[in-house]
Design a protein around this motif. Structure first.
Motif, mmCIF file in Angstrom:
data_model
loop_
_atom_site.group_PDB
_atom_site.id
_atom_site.type_symbol
_atom_site.label_atom_id
_atom_site.label_comp_id
_atom_site.label_asym_id
_atom_site.label_seq_id
_atom_site.Cartn_x
_atom_site.Cartn_y
_atom_site.Cartn_z
ATOM 1 N N MET A 103 -37.257 -40.411 58.942
ATOM 2 C CA MET A 103 -35.830 -40.225 58.659
ATOM 3 C C MET A 103 -34.974 -40.639 59.845
ATOM 4 S SD MET A 103 -35.863 -36.612 56.591
ATOM 5 C CE MET A 103 -34.100 -36.604 56.262
ATOM 6 N N PHE A 104 -35.445 -40.317 61.035
ATOM 7 C CA PHE A 104 -34.723 -40.702 62.251
ATOM 8 C C PHE A 104 -34.625 -42.230 62.341
ATOM 9 C CE2 PHE A 104 -34.759 -41.432 66.919
ATOM 10 C CZ PHE A 104 -33.568 -40.806 67.224
ATOM 11 N N GLY A 105 -35.726 -42.918 62.088
ATOM 12 C CA GLY A 105 -35.734 -44.379 62.130
ATOM 13 C C GLY A 105 -34.876 -44.996 61.041
ATOM 14 N N ALA A 106 -34.980 -44.462 59.826
ATOM 15 C CA ALA A 106 -34.170 -44.976 58.719
ATOM 16 C C ALA A 106 -32.685 -44.753 58.984
ATOM 17 C CB ALA A 106 -34.577 -44.299 57.409
ATOM 18 N N GLY A 107 -32.342 -43.606 59.534
ATOM 19 C CA GLY A 107 -30.946 -43.334 59.879
ATOM 20 C C GLY A 107 -30.431 -44.326 60.910
ATOM 21 N N GLY A 108 -31.248 -44.654 61.884
ATOM 22 C CA GLY A 108 -30.852 -45.621 62.903
ATOM 23 C C GLY A 108 -30.659 -47.015 62.332
ATOM 24 N N LEU A 109 -31.573 -47.410 61.457
ATOM 25 C CA LEU A 109 -31.471 -48.739 60.843
ATOM 26 C C LEU A 109 -30.235 -48.847 59.946
ATOM 27 C CD1 LEU A 109 -32.895 -51.477 60.575
ATOM 28 C CD2 LEU A 109 -34.116 -50.530 58.612
ATOM 29 N N LEU A 110 -30.009 -47.831 59.137
ATOM 30 C CA LEU A 110 -28.816 -47.831 58.283
ATOM 31 C C LEU A 110 -27.534 -47.825 59.114
ATOM 32 C CD1 LEU A 110 -29.925 -45.340 55.501
ATOM 33 C CD2 LEU A 110 -29.600 -47.811 55.275
ATOM 34 N N ALA A 111 -27.549 -47.062 60.168
ATOM 35 C CA ALA A 111 -26.378 -47.023 61.040
ATOM 36 C C ALA A 111 -26.130 -48.393 61.672
ATOM 37 C CB ALA A 111 -26.564 -45.967 62.124
ATOM 38 N N PHE A 112 -27.194 -49.081 62.008
ATOM 39 C CA PHE A 112 -27.034 -50.403 62.611
ATOM 40 C C PHE A 112 -26.379 -51.396 61.652
ATOM 41 C CE2 PHE A 112 -28.671 -54.696 63.316
ATOM 42 C CZ PHE A 112 -28.155 -54.932 64.582
ATOM 43 N N PHE A 113 -26.944 -51.524 60.444
ATOM 44 C CA PHE A 113 -26.384 -52.497 59.489
ATOM 45 C C PHE A 113 -24.989 -52.100 59.002
ATOM 46 C CE2 PHE A 113 -30.934 -53.613 58.800
ATOM 47 C CZ PHE A 113 -30.840 -54.917 59.266
ATOM 48 N N GLY A 114 -24.829 -50.844 58.642
ATOM 49 C CA GLY A 114 -23.509 -50.398 58.213
ATOM 50 C C GLY A 114 -22.498 -50.496 59.336
ATOM 51 N N GLY A 115 -22.937 -50.138 60.510
ATOM 52 C CA GLY A 115 -22.057 -50.205 61.666
ATOM 53 C C GLY A 115 -21.650 -51.630 62.005
ATOM 54 N N ALA A 116 -22.595 -52.566 61.854
ATOM 55 C CA ALA A 116 -22.269 -53.958 62.168
ATOM 56 C C ALA A 116 -21.130 -54.471 61.286
ATOM 57 C CB ALA A 116 -23.514 -54.827 61.999
ATOM 58 N N VAL A 117 -21.196 -54.128 60.015
ATOM 59 C CA VAL A 117 -20.137 -54.560 59.101
ATOM 60 C C VAL A 117 -18.829 -53.843 59.418
ATOM 61 C CG1 VAL A 117 -19.406 -54.533 56.684
ATOM 62 C CG2 VAL A 117 -21.751 -55.168 57.271
ATOM 63 N N LEU A 118 -18.910 -52.552 59.615
ATOM 64 C CA LEU A 118 -17.697 -51.792 59.884
ATOM 65 C C LEU A 118 -17.097 -52.095 61.256
ATOM 66 C CD1 LEU A 118 -18.634 -48.332 58.348
ATOM 67 C CD2 LEU A 118 -17.155 -50.114 57.383
ATOM 68 N N VAL A 119 -17.929 -52.429 62.202
ATOM 69 C CA VAL A 119 -17.429 -52.768 63.529
ATOM 70 C C VAL A 119 -16.504 -53.980 63.438
ATOM 71 C CG1 VAL A 119 -18.108 -53.731 65.772
ATOM 72 C CG2 VAL A 119 -19.303 -51.753 64.860
ATOM 73 N N ALA A 120 -17.001 -54.999 62.773
ATOM 74 C CA ALA A 120 -16.182 -56.206 62.638
ATOM 75 C C ALA A 120 -14.878 -55.906 61.899
ATOM 76 C CB ALA A 120 -16.972 -57.294 61.920
ATOM 77 N N THR A 121 -14.982 -55.122 60.834
ATOM 78 C CA THR A 121 -13.792 -54.786 60.049
ATOM 79 C C THR A 121 -12.806 -53.952 60.865
ATOM 80 O OG1 THR A 121 -15.128 -54.790 58.040
ATOM 81 C CG2 THR A 121 -13.001 -53.690 57.919
ATOM 82 N N ALA A 122 -13.321 -52.942 61.553
ATOM 83 C CA ALA A 122 -12.457 -52.050 62.327
ATOM 84 C C ALA A 122 -11.791 -52.794 63.484
ATOM 85 C CB ALA A 122 -13.255 -50.867 62.836
ATOM 86 N N ILE A 123 -12.559 -53.619 64.163
ATOM 87 C CA ILE A 123 -11.978 -54.365 65.283
ATOM 88 C C ILE A 123 -10.883 -55.303 64.780
ATOM 89 C CG2 ILE A 123 -12.452 -56.118 67.039
ATOM 90 C CD1 ILE A 123 -15.199 -54.772 67.412
ATOM 91 N N LEU A 124 -11.140 -55.987 63.674
ATOM 92 C CA LEU A 124 -10.135 -56.899 63.120
ATOM 93 C C LEU A 124 -8.878 -56.143 62.676
ATOM 94 C CD1 LEU A 124 -12.415 -59.340 61.094
ATOM 95 C CD2 LEU A 124 -11.183 -59.836 63.220
ATOM 96 N N ALA A 125 -9.074 -54.972 62.082
ATOM 97 C CA ALA A 125 -7.917 -54.197 61.628
ATOM 98 C C ALA A 125 -7.112 -53.677 62.814
ATOM 99 C CB ALA A 125 -8.382 -53.039 60.747
ATOM 100 N N LEU A 126 -7.797 -53.125 63.826
ATOM 101 C CA LEU A 126 -7.086 -52.614 64.999
ATOM 102 C C LEU A 126 -6.453 -53.738 65.824
ATOM 103 C CD1 LEU A 126 -9.455 -49.769 66.261
ATOM 104 C CD2 LEU A 126 -7.165 -49.515 65.285
ATOM 105 N N ALA A 127 -7.057 -54.902 65.778
ATOM 106 C CA ALA A 127 -6.517 -56.035 66.533
ATOM 107 C C ALA A 127 -5.158 -56.478 65.998
ATOM 108 C CB ALA A 127 -7.500 -57.196 66.520
ATOM 109 N N LEU A 128 -4.815 -56.028 64.811
ATOM 110 C CA LEU A 128 -3.488 -56.345 64.271
ATOM 111 C C LEU A 128 -2.385 -55.599 65.016
ATOM 112 C CD1 LEU A 128 -4.289 -56.275 60.436
ATOM 113 C CD2 LEU A 128 -3.957 -58.312 61.881
ATOM 114 N N VAL A 129 -2.724 -54.411 65.580
ATOM 115 C CA VAL A 129 -1.706 -53.600 66.254
ATOM 116 C C VAL A 129 -1.994 -53.377 67.743
ATOM 117 C CG1 VAL A 129 -0.949 -52.415 64.167
ATOM 118 C CG2 VAL A 129 -2.835 -51.472 65.520
#
Length: 137
Positions: free
Chosen positions: A51-77
Protein backbone atom coordinates in the motif's frame (compact mmCIF):
# COMPACT_ATOMS: atom_id res chain seq x y z
CA UNK A 1 -10.01 -37.51 22.74
CA UNK A 2 -6.61 -38.51 24.11
CA UNK A 3 -6.67 -41.17 26.79
CA UNK A 4 -4.50 -40.38 29.80
CA UNK A 5 -2.29 -43.42 30.53
CA UNK A 6 -2.15 -44.70 34.07
CA UNK A 7 1.05 -43.61 35.76
CA UNK A 8 0.71 -45.35 39.10
CA UNK A 9 1.83 -48.72 37.63
CA UNK A 10 4.39 -47.30 35.17
CA UNK A 11 8.10 -47.63 35.76
CA UNK A 12 10.36 -44.61 35.96
CA UNK A 13 11.78 -45.45 32.53
CA UNK A 14 8.29 -45.56 31.01
CA UNK A 15 7.39 -42.25 32.64
CA UNK A 16 10.55 -40.60 31.35
CA UNK A 17 9.86 -42.01 27.89
CA UNK A 18 6.30 -40.62 27.96
CA UNK A 19 7.58 -37.26 29.21
CA UNK A 20 10.10 -37.11 26.39
CA UNK A 21 7.47 -37.98 23.79
CA UNK A 22 4.93 -35.51 25.15
CA UNK A 23 7.54 -32.75 25.42
CA UNK A 24 8.55 -33.35 21.81
CA UNK A 25 4.91 -33.18 20.68
CA UNK A 26 4.33 -30.04 22.70
CA UNK A 27 7.38 -28.32 21.22
CA UNK A 28 6.32 -29.24 17.66
CA UNK A 29 2.82 -27.88 18.31
CA UNK A 30 4.21 -24.64 19.77
CA UNK A 31 6.52 -24.25 16.75
CA UNK A 32 3.55 -24.68 14.38
CA UNK A 33 1.62 -22.02 16.32
CA UNK A 34 4.60 -19.65 16.19
CA UNK A 35 4.96 -20.23 12.45
CA UNK A 36 1.27 -19.49 11.83
CA UNK A 37 1.43 -16.33 13.92
CA UNK A 38 4.56 -15.07 12.13
CA UNK A 39 2.94 -15.80 8.75
CA UNK A 40 -0.06 -13.66 9.65
CA UNK A 41 2.19 -10.81 10.78
CA UNK A 42 4.27 -11.07 7.61
CA UNK A 43 1.09 -10.81 5.55
CA UNK A 44 0.16 -7.56 7.33
CA UNK A 45 3.66 -6.20 6.71
CA UNK A 46 3.48 -7.14 3.03
CA UNK A 47 0.09 -5.46 2.61
CA UNK A 48 1.35 -2.33 4.36
CA UNK A 49 4.50 -2.12 2.23
CA UNK A 50 2.45 -2.74 -0.93
CA UNK A 51 0.00 0.00 0.00
CA UNK A 52 2.86 2.35 0.80
CA UNK A 53 4.43 1.69 -2.62
CA UNK A 54 1.13 1.99 -4.48
CA UNK A 55 0.38 5.25 -2.70
CA UNK A 56 3.76 6.62 -3.74
CA UNK A 57 3.31 5.58 -7.36
CA UNK A 58 -0.18 7.06 -7.57
CA UNK A 59 1.03 10.24 -5.94
CA UNK A 60 3.81 10.49 -8.49
CA UNK A 61 1.63 10.17 -11.60
CA UNK A 62 -1.26 12.20 -10.25
CA UNK A 63 1.12 14.76 -8.89
CA UNK A 64 2.96 15.08 -12.20
CA UNK A 65 -0.25 16.02 -13.97
CA UNK A 66 -1.44 18.33 -11.23
CA UNK A 67 1.95 19.96 -10.84
CA UNK A 68 1.95 21.11 -14.42
CA UNK A 69 -1.65 22.28 -14.15
CA UNK A 70 -1.14 24.09 -10.85
CA UNK A 71 2.05 25.80 -11.96
CA UNK A 72 0.42 26.97 -15.20
CA UNK A 73 -2.63 28.26 -13.33
CA UNK A 74 -0.59 30.09 -10.68
CA UNK A 75 1.74 31.47 -13.34
CA UNK A 76 -1.20 33.51 -14.59
CA UNK A 77 -1.11 35.63 -11.41
CA UNK A 78 2.43 35.06 -10.02
CA UNK A 79 5.90 34.77 -11.44
CA UNK A 80 6.54 31.22 -12.71
CA UNK A 81 9.20 30.50 -10.04
CA UNK A 82 6.78 31.41 -7.22
CA UNK A 83 4.06 29.25 -8.72
CA UNK A 84 6.46 26.27 -8.93
CA UNK A 85 7.63 26.80 -5.32
CA UNK A 86 4.10 26.83 -3.92
CA UNK A 87 3.13 23.67 -5.81
CA UNK A 88 6.35 21.90 -4.73
CA UNK A 89 5.69 22.59 -1.04
CA UNK A 90 2.13 21.31 -1.32
CA UNK A 91 3.41 18.09 -2.96
CA UNK A 92 5.94 17.50 -0.18
CA UNK A 93 3.21 17.84 2.46
CA UNK A 94 1.02 15.33 0.60
CA UNK A 95 3.95 12.89 0.33
CA UNK A 96 4.52 13.13 4.09
CA UNK A 97 0.88 12.26 4.79
CA UNK A 98 0.98 9.17 2.54
CA UNK A 99 4.23 8.05 4.18
CA UNK A 100 2.70 8.31 7.67
CA UNK A 101 -0.26 6.15 6.59
CA UNK A 102 2.10 3.51 5.15
CA UNK A 103 4.17 3.52 8.32
CA UNK A 104 1.05 2.84 10.41
CA UNK A 105 0.30 -0.23 8.28
CA UNK A 106 3.82 -1.58 8.77
CA UNK A 107 3.61 -0.96 12.54
CA UNK A 108 0.53 -3.22 12.74
CA UNK A 109 2.81 -6.12 11.86
CA UNK A 110 5.16 -5.52 14.77
CA UNK A 111 6.50 -6.81 17.04
CA UNK A 112 7.68 -9.73 14.92
CA UNK A 113 7.73 -12.18 17.78
CA UNK A 114 4.99 -14.84 18.06
CA UNK A 115 3.33 -13.45 21.19
CA UNK A 116 0.48 -15.98 21.46
CA UNK A 117 2.82 -18.93 20.94
CA UNK A 118 5.23 -17.60 23.54
CA UNK A 119 2.42 -17.11 26.05
CA UNK A 120 1.13 -20.61 25.38
CA UNK A 121 4.61 -22.09 25.81
CA UNK A 122 5.02 -20.19 29.09
CA UNK A 123 1.71 -21.59 30.35
CA UNK A 124 2.87 -25.09 29.39
CA UNK A 125 6.17 -24.67 31.25
CA UNK A 126 4.30 -23.40 34.31
CA UNK A 127 1.93 -26.38 34.23
CA UNK A 128 4.83 -28.84 33.92
CA UNK A 129 6.63 -27.19 36.84
CA UNK A 130 3.49 -27.26 38.98
CA UNK A 131 2.79 -30.89 38.11
CA UNK A 132 6.41 -31.77 38.87
CA UNK A 133 6.30 -30.05 42.26
CA UNK A 134 3.04 -31.86 43.12
CA UNK A 135 4.70 -35.20 42.27
CA UNK A 136 7.60 -34.46 44.62
CA UNK A 137 5.34 -33.45 47.52
Amino acid sequence: MTRQPRTDDASTGELISRLSEQTSTLIRDEMRLAQAELSAKAKHAGVGVGMFGAGGLLAFFGGAVLVATAILALALVLPAWAAALIVGVVLLVAAALVSVLGKKQVEQATPLKPERAMASAQRDVTEVKEASSREHD
